[in-house]
Structure formats: structure tokens, C-alpha cells
Scaffold this motif. Sequence first.
Motif, PDB file in Angstrom:
ATOM      1  N   LEU A   1       0.820  -1.219   0.000  1.00 54.55           N
ATOM      2  CA  LEU A   1       0.000   0.000   0.000  1.00 54.55           C
ATOM      3  C   LEU A   1       0.848   1.261   0.000  1.00 54.55           C
ATOM      4  N   THR A   2       1.879   1.294   0.850  1.00 56.45           N
ATOM      5  CA  THR A   2       2.642   2.535   1.034  1.00 56.45           C
ATOM      6  C   THR A   2       3.735   2.737  -0.006  1.00 56.45           C
ATOM      7  N   VAL A   3       4.280   1.654  -0.541  1.00 58.09           N
ATOM      8  CA  VAL A   3       5.438   1.786  -1.427  1.00 58.09           C
ATOM      9  C   VAL A   3       5.118   1.458  -2.888  1.00 58.09           C
ATOM     10  N   VAL A   4       4.370   0.393  -3.108  1.00 61.42           N
ATOM     11  CA  VAL A   4       4.096  -0.016  -4.489  1.00 61.42           C
ATOM     12  C   VAL A   4       2.924   0.791  -5.054  1.00 61.42           C
ATOM     13  N   ARG A   5       1.795   0.780  -4.350  1.00 62.73           N
ATOM     14  CA  ARG A   5       0.628   1.531  -4.816  1.00 62.73           C
ATOM     15  C   ARG A   5       0.703   3.013  -4.452  1.00 62.73           C
ATOM     16  N   VAL A   6       1.508   3.337  -3.450  1.00 61.80           N
ATOM     17  CA  VAL A   6       1.675   4.715  -2.953  1.00 61.80           C
ATOM     18  C   VAL A   6       0.312   5.363  -2.711  1.00 61.80           C
ATOM     19  N   VAL A   7      -0.498   4.708  -1.867  1.00 58.77           N
ATOM     20  CA  VAL A   7      -1.827   5.214  -1.552  1.00 58.77           C
ATOM     21  C   VAL A   7      -1.730   6.540  -0.790  1.00 58.77           C
ATOM     22  N   VAL A   8      -0.762   6.643   0.100  1.00 58.90           N
ATOM     23  CA  VAL A   8      -0.529   7.916   0.797  1.00 58.90           C
ATOM     24  C   VAL A   8       0.835   8.431   0.353  1.00 58.90           C
TER      25      VAL A   8
END
Lengths: 219, 189
Positions: free
Chosen positions: B23-30
Motif C-alpha cells: 500500500l505505502t510503497v508499491v501503490r503509494v496510496v498515501v
Amino acid sequence: MNPRAPQLGAWLVTTLAIALLVHFGTLYALPRLVMRRALRKMGEPNSMHFGRVPTAASRMVVRPSPDILYASCPFDLSSGPLRVTANVPHSTYWSVSAFDAATNNFFVRNDREVTGDSIELLLVQRGQTLPLSDRAPEHVIVFAPSRRGVLLFRTVIDDDRHLSALEALQRQDRCETVRADPEAHRSGQVSPRLGRRAVWWRSPPASFKAAVPDHFRAY
Amino acid sequence: MKLRMTISAVLAGITLGLFATWLTVVRVVVPGGVENGPWRTDVGAGNPRGNPYTRARVALHGFLALNAGETVYYTATHDSEGRRLDGRCVYEISGHDPDARWWSITAYGRDEFLIPNPANRYSVSKTTVAREPGGVFLVQVGGADETANWIPLAPGRFSLSLRLYNPGPRVVFDPAHVVLPTLKKVSCP
């Protein structure tokens, strides 16, 4: 009280602890894995690799700039420091930058920070020695935080008509291991082991003494 | 804890940990960093003392980025109205030269590589852009070749990179408030 509550609590604490461990472990490992994979793809270490102007077919590194001529020197300092010699065009933006095994950009120097038409760098690790003949005053000594990493040379193609000249200039750049010189070691003509604070050698030549600290810059 | 519960806690922990990284690194949701209109940048890129999220994101999405003192990289994934950039639409970038020695604007496909096109045109830069009187430039992104300043697209999501080489001190210290080119959607099929 639910008799299973303590068990549920222990389950939650264990799950969260493992999740945190895995999360921060992968955060730590990801850049190192990306660099390791890239170094493998780039080819032989301690030698120059010249790229073509990036196009849609360029798949080596994500988000390449199509306006920049890239060259790289993947390095491995296990057999000695690295000597880098590069031409510096002053008509356009040029830089040499160094990245460690965790992808950190630990050194960069651009054309505006170089007075002459070329630059010589010595990339060393703490604890390494150099033959005195390789310690000319104009050398820039750069301390690498890791044994492996990559040097990247960028030249902005300001005008397509300058491309072949910029390419020819870049292709003269060199990087090579400074081989251990047994004769120099026997006769004591080597520097002491290098450290970030105490960088010195036995009997520095007068020209070097005079040049300190203007020409001697350690990173 | 019984063995079965321990195994399920380990499996759940591994899944949760990997999901948090994705979530945080690959998709960069935030996304980290700061916003400036449609542009976003993280001046911690390349910094050995930067946070581990920035380092991991840069390794995946901007490998070998220079530190901010040397180059500031802005990225746009949405237009000025906040809609995701779509390769079937036509956009217009306009403005004056940003505060840097040299700059370029480049389009990338969803795979983060240059977008194939017959003209082999991928970017405009300070030294190649055609300017109107007064120094302002207009760049057409997508659509057919209608202007000298044209970056072709292909259907699908895309993103833009604005690179500022040897940026002015204000860009480095206040990247959210310096004046940057605007990015507007002109039309969509």
C-alpha cells in the motif's frame, strides 16, 4: 470475562509484532534488492557502460530522461579503490553522482563545480590504502558507504546537433580499480588506511601540502 | 497459545506486513512529499538520512534520483481538477520557465517507461521548447500533432515528470509554493 480473551490478546499482539517486523523488514530490503538487481543488469563492475539516448525501448531503469545521455560505472570496491576520470563539458548540464547499495545518492558533482575540462575521483572505502602515486592533489576523494553501488554520469543534450560531440566526449570517460601495488607496499609508499577524519599519508609532497585544503575535498 | 493459533498469527502478521508495504510503497496510496497544484515532489529523494518510505518509493518509482540540492523531481498523475491523467485525452501545459538552470517535462506510461510513438517524441525542455512572445510556453500533451510543443500519448493512464536541474534555493526549500507550469485538460473523447 470471556475465557478466550487472553488468548485473543496474545494472538493480536503476535500478529501485530510480526506485521511490523515484516513491514519494516521489506522497507529496508526493497531498495537493496532493487540496487542488487540493477547492478546485475548493468554488467561488469568497475568498467564504464555507455548508454544510448533513452527511447521507449529503454527498459534498464524506470523513468529515464530522453534528454540525457547516461553512462554508468557499477562499482565493487572489494579488490581496491576505484579511479574515475571523466570529461566535463561546460556548455551544458553535466554531473557525476554516486549511489550506495541502499540507493542513497551519497555524492554528486556537476560541471559548475569543476574548474577544468576533466575530473578525477578516487572512490574508496574506509580502511583502504592507496599507492602514493595515486594521490595527486587534484584528486577528489570520495568515501563510499558500501562496497557495491553505481556511479552515474549525466549529460543534458541541449541540442540534437550537439549529440555526437557530447557522445564522443563521454565515451572517453574511464573507471578502473586501483590495483594493489606490492612494490609500493614493500617500500612504504602507500597511504595509511583511509578514514573520514584522518586522511593523510607519509611524507606528503610539498605541492599537496600547499594545496590543502583548497584542492583536497573528502566526502 | 496453541500451535494452530501461533501459526495463524504468523501468517496473518506476514500478510498484514506485506500488504502495508504494498500500500505505502508499491501503490503509494498515501504519497509522501508536498503538493504544488497538480505536481508533487519529495525532496527527501536520494538523501542518505531520508525516511525509509521515501527511499523504498524512490527505488521503485525513481531509481537513481539525485538529491534535491542537485535536482528536484515533480510528478503529476492527476490534472488541475484532480482527475487521473488519461492517455485518450488532450492536456495543455503552460507557464514560464521554472526557477532552475535547466528543466524538462516528460510523459511516462503506466509501466513508468517512455510511451512508444512514431515521432519518437517524449518530452519538452528548456532548450527545446518554443516560446510565445513574453517567454510563456504552451505544450500540448496528447492528441494529434498540432503544435511545435507536442508530447504524444497512448491510451491508458500516464504520468508526467517535471525535472528541475540545479534548482533555485526557493525550489529546494519551499517546493510547495514556487510557480510551476499549469496542467489543464482540454478535451476528452
